[in-house]
Design a protein around this motif. Structure first.
Motif, PDB file in Angstrom:
ATOM      1  N   SER A 144      11.354   5.183  16.210  1.00 38.71           N
ATOM      2  CA  SER A 144      10.165   4.717  17.108  1.00 38.71           C
ATOM      3  C   SER A 144       9.049   5.786  17.307  1.00 38.71           C
ATOM      4  O   SER A 144       8.073   5.991  18.018  1.00 38.71           O
ATOM      5  CB  SER A 144      10.499   4.603  18.467  1.00 38.71           C
ATOM      6  N   ARG A 145       9.159   6.990  16.386  1.00 38.21           N
ATOM      7  CA  ARG A 145       8.293   8.258  16.567  1.00 38.21           C
ATOM      8  C   ARG A 145       7.131   7.555  15.667  1.00 38.21           C
ATOM      9  O   ARG A 145       7.133   7.578  14.369  1.00 38.21           O
ATOM     10  CB  ARG A 145       8.913   9.447  16.165  1.00 38.21           C
ATOM     11  N   GLU A 146       5.862   7.407  16.168  1.00 41.39           N
ATOM     12  CA  GLU A 146       4.952   6.985  15.415  1.00 41.39           C
ATOM     13  C   GLU A 146       4.180   7.734  14.171  1.00 41.39           C
ATOM     14  O   GLU A 146       4.192   9.000  14.309  1.00 41.39           O
ATOM     15  CB  GLU A 146       3.655   6.698  16.544  1.00 41.39           C
ATOM     16  N   ASN A 147       3.998   6.984  13.136  1.00 47.07           N
ATOM     17  CA  ASN A 147       3.389   7.546  12.010  1.00 47.07           C
ATOM     18  C   ASN A 147       4.518   8.348  11.000  1.00 47.07           C
ATOM     19  O   ASN A 147       4.052   9.174  10.295  1.00 47.07           O
ATOM     20  CB  ASN A 147       2.250   8.351  12.155  1.00 47.07           C
ATOM     21  N   THR A 148       5.871   8.135  11.554  1.00 50.28           N
ATOM     22  CA  THR A 148       6.783   8.947  10.592  1.00 50.28           C
ATOM     23  C   THR A 148       7.306   7.911   9.609  1.00 50.28           C
ATOM     24  O   THR A 148       6.963   6.594   9.868  1.00 50.28           O
ATOM     25  CB  THR A 148       7.977   9.240  11.403  1.00 50.28           C
ATOM     26  N   ALA A 149       7.842   8.113   8.364  1.00 47.56           N
ATOM     27  CA  ALA A 149       8.325   7.275   7.680  1.00 47.56           C
ATOM     28  C   ALA A 149       9.325   6.093   8.184  1.00 47.56           C
ATOM     29  O   ALA A 149       9.057   4.855   7.657  1.00 47.56           O
ATOM     30  CB  ALA A 149       9.122   7.905   6.344  1.00 47.56           C
ATOM     31  N   GLU A 172       0.709  -1.077   0.022  1.00 46.73           N
ATOM     32  CA  GLU A 172       0.044  -0.036   0.060  1.00 46.73           C
ATOM     33  C   GLU A 172       0.920   1.261  -0.070  1.00 46.73           C
ATOM     34  O   GLU A 172       1.919   1.177   0.480  1.00 46.73           O
ATOM     35  CB  GLU A 172      -0.764   0.038   1.055  1.00 46.73           C
ATOM     36  N   VAL A 173       0.403   2.489  -0.304  1.00 51.47           N
ATOM     37  CA  VAL A 173       1.121   3.583  -0.544  1.00 51.47           C
ATOM     38  C   VAL A 173       0.512   4.573   0.410  1.00 51.47           C
ATOM     39  O   VAL A 173      -0.501   4.598   0.882  1.00 51.47           O
ATOM     40  CB  VAL A 173       0.940   4.324  -2.111  1.00 51.47           C
ATOM     41  N   GLY A 174       1.525   5.142   1.187  1.00 52.09           N
ATOM     42  CA  GLY A 174       1.358   6.114   2.130  1.00 52.09           C
ATOM     43  C   GLY A 174       2.255   7.190   1.828  1.00 52.09           C
ATOM     44  O   GLY A 174       3.322   7.170   1.505  1.00 52.09           O
ATOM     45  N   SER A 175       2.024   8.404   2.602  1.00 50.74           N
ATOM     46  CA  SER A 175       2.888   9.532   2.692  1.00 50.74           C
ATOM     47  C   SER A 175       3.220  10.204   4.214  1.00 50.74           C
ATOM     48  O   SER A 175       2.173  10.224   4.954  1.00 50.74           O
ATOM     49  CB  SER A 175       2.170  10.581   1.766  1.00 50.74           C
ATOM     50  N   TYR A 176       4.390   9.796   4.491  1.00 55.33           N
ATOM     51  CA  TYR A 176       4.779  10.149   5.987  1.00 55.33           C
ATOM     52  C   TYR A 176       5.939  11.106   6.182  1.00 55.33           C
ATOM     53  O   TYR A 176       6.730  11.535   5.266  1.00 55.33           O
ATOM     54  CB  TYR A 176       5.367   8.752   6.572  1.00 55.33           C
ATOM     55  N   ASP A 177       5.721  12.111   7.065  1.00 57.83           N
ATOM     56  CA  ASP A 177       7.053  13.073   7.651  1.00 57.83           C
ATOM     57  C   ASP A 177       8.249  11.883   7.710  1.00 57.83           C
ATOM     58  O   ASP A 177       8.171  10.726   8.399  1.00 57.83           O
ATOM     59  CB  ASP A 177       6.832  13.397   8.853  1.00 57.83           C
ATOM     60  N   LEU A 178       9.437  12.374   7.666  1.00 57.06           N
ATOM     61  CA  LEU A 178      10.361  11.510   7.842  1.00 57.06           C
ATOM     62  C   LEU A 178      10.918  11.137   9.228  1.00 57.06           C
ATOM     63  O   LEU A 178      11.270  10.268   9.587  1.00 57.06           O
ATOM     64  CB  LEU A 178      11.811  12.377   7.282  1.00 57.06           C
TER      65      LEU A 178
END
Lengths: 311, 311
Positions: free
Chosen positions: B253-258, A278-284
């Motif tokens: 470990s920072r949730e929802n980061t890339a 699946e594709v998602g976009s996340y902060d580094l």
């Protein structure tokens, strides 16, 4: 007194030349005009700089030369530089300053990302499509006007093309489907990647030495009744084809071949019988606040939801 | 009488120059010696050829110029060529002969394939490792000697690097793990791909304008007790680290980061809790008898089998 070329040292102890004398003049904004450098003047500064950098123990040197300064390229070559990569209006050259056996300079890019869209809708008139039954679905397919497949009879293929520079796979496949067929889509999953290595003889000058990463993605039309509008400069035809008919075409139905496996995998993901990525976009999560796009097996339990055709 | 440059017409009605006058002399085998061409002589032949190809309705032209003939590059630039791609000992140039708004020449490659190995083994002393329990497993991790991460404290990363030219993802990740840590592995699955777009300012000269496709793959050691042998020129350290400890490091470990998403996805695939893409090698099914490598969601039901540690 010869002047050193302006440069920065990177974290690998290599030199990246930042001197404007080889670069294109900026077209907009605030800038200081740069006096043009003579071939002879550049040669002196380059040799003087290389001597100093080598003495300092620097590992390698990168220098960019723009098209408008292309007469400086032979100077760099004479000083021992090789080509690293090039595009449009510049070439990047590099040189290793230490023991040649230890050359650790990273190579230039040699990969293309190709995308194919596996766009599926339930067949008109089918009220409860069965995910295990390919004849309940239709696939968006095209015929090319030029290119290696144009003269093959009954050769239908997936809409798609090459990802542009700095374009994500997700955006590239949606753009190509829209350009070629006029269909707006929802991105589903990455189904399969084919690694195809090219020589010049087999694939022509534009692919020489490169590798295509052909990525087939599953998508659904936003509106299953949206009319197909074909890109007349590139396509001979585009249509919805029963999925079982497509999978029976000679090129896709020879068991245990690459194309058979690819199309089976794509159909499995598109119909929700296999998860794909699946594709998602996340902060580094650190450093600059840039969003990175991931194609990820996480969350792979979620199945694609097929848009139900209006009946 | 000026002589036309030797060339072939490809299936897109573009010209690919095959004339030996710009190419490196072959080092081995049967060949006819080619008389060197003067800059002036090349300029005449190029302009004459371009005129004829344009009249014939050809779309574009590709020409390769080797490092040893680099004095011919400014000639091609003056004739309207742009850079297409380059590597080591040659640069490929291209020109569009028709309406510039219709330019359909494919761009050069701008993608790198980076690979990271997520190599997992059951922790020593754990008899029945529980796939849902990260503390039952250990991960192979490294610390770099140079590069952007070398000065970060407690920064451990996955072994890996760049895929070489014409190297499959599977082979690249196994090679890097062997080179960096001395560990022989079984390839498992592709877990996740990160698309990271680079500008020159952010990522240096060698990545300017390119995109990294960072592919994390799950693998297992062939022998879980094989001793680590580190690559001393590139690494400060390599070790087996409890998986839960690795996943608790600040960067992961920072949730929802890339990086959080990537490492979670990799752990899910490595422990068999998510399928990922499997790798296979197949005949193309038509044309030349070349094996193509697929990373495919087909067969995704099969779980990875972790090598059980000797106790």
């Amino acid at each position: 007194m010869v002047e050193l070329l302006k440069a920065r040292i990177n974290s690998y102890n290599s030199v990246e030349v930042t001197d404007p004398c080889t670069l294109s003049l900026p077209q907009t904004g605030d800038f200081k005009r740069v006096a043009p450098i003579s071939v002879r003047g550049f040669e002196e500064r380059l040799w003087f700089s290389l001597h100093k950098w080598k003495k300092e123990g620097r590992k390698g040197v990168f220098i960019e030369i723009s098209r408008e300064h292309c007469e400086l390229i032979p100077v760099a070559i004479r000083a021992g530089f090789e080509f690293h990569h090039a595009e449009g209006d510049y070439v990047m050259l590099c040189a290793w300053l230490q023991d040649p056996h230890e050359n650790k300079l990273p190579p230039g890019p040699v990969h293309f990302i190709g995308v194919g869209g596996f766009v599926v809708r339930p067949r008109a008139g089918v009220i409860n499509p069965d995910r295990k039954n390919h004849s309940d679905y239709e696939l968006l397919v095209i015929k090319e006007l030029s290119g290696p497949s144009a003269n093959l009879s009954n050769f239908w293929k997936l809409p798609g093309g090459l990802a542009d520079q700095h374009e994500d796979i997700k955006d590239a496949v949606m753009r190509e489907i829209k350009e070629e067929c006029g269909i707006d889509t929802e991105f589903g999953r990455l189904c399969v990647i084919q690694e195809a290595h090219h020589t010049s003889a087999a694939s022509g000058a534009s692919r020489k030495g490169a590798t295509d990463m052909y990525c087939i993605c599953a998508l659904t039309p936003k509106d299953p009744d949206q009319e197909i509008v074909i890109q007349e400069t590139e396509l001979a035809a585009a249509r919805w084809m029963p999925l079982d008919e497509y999978l029976s075409l000679p090129f896709y139905s020879r068991e245990n071949t690459a194309y058979f496996k690819m199309m089976q995998a794509a159909a499995d993901v598109a119909l929700g019988n296999a998860p794909g990525l699946e594709v998602g976009s996340y902060d580094l999560g650190f450093g600059r606040g840039v969003k990175h796009t991931l194609l990820s097996a996480a969350g792979a339990e979620n199945r694609l939801e097929l848009v139900t055709a209006k009946l």
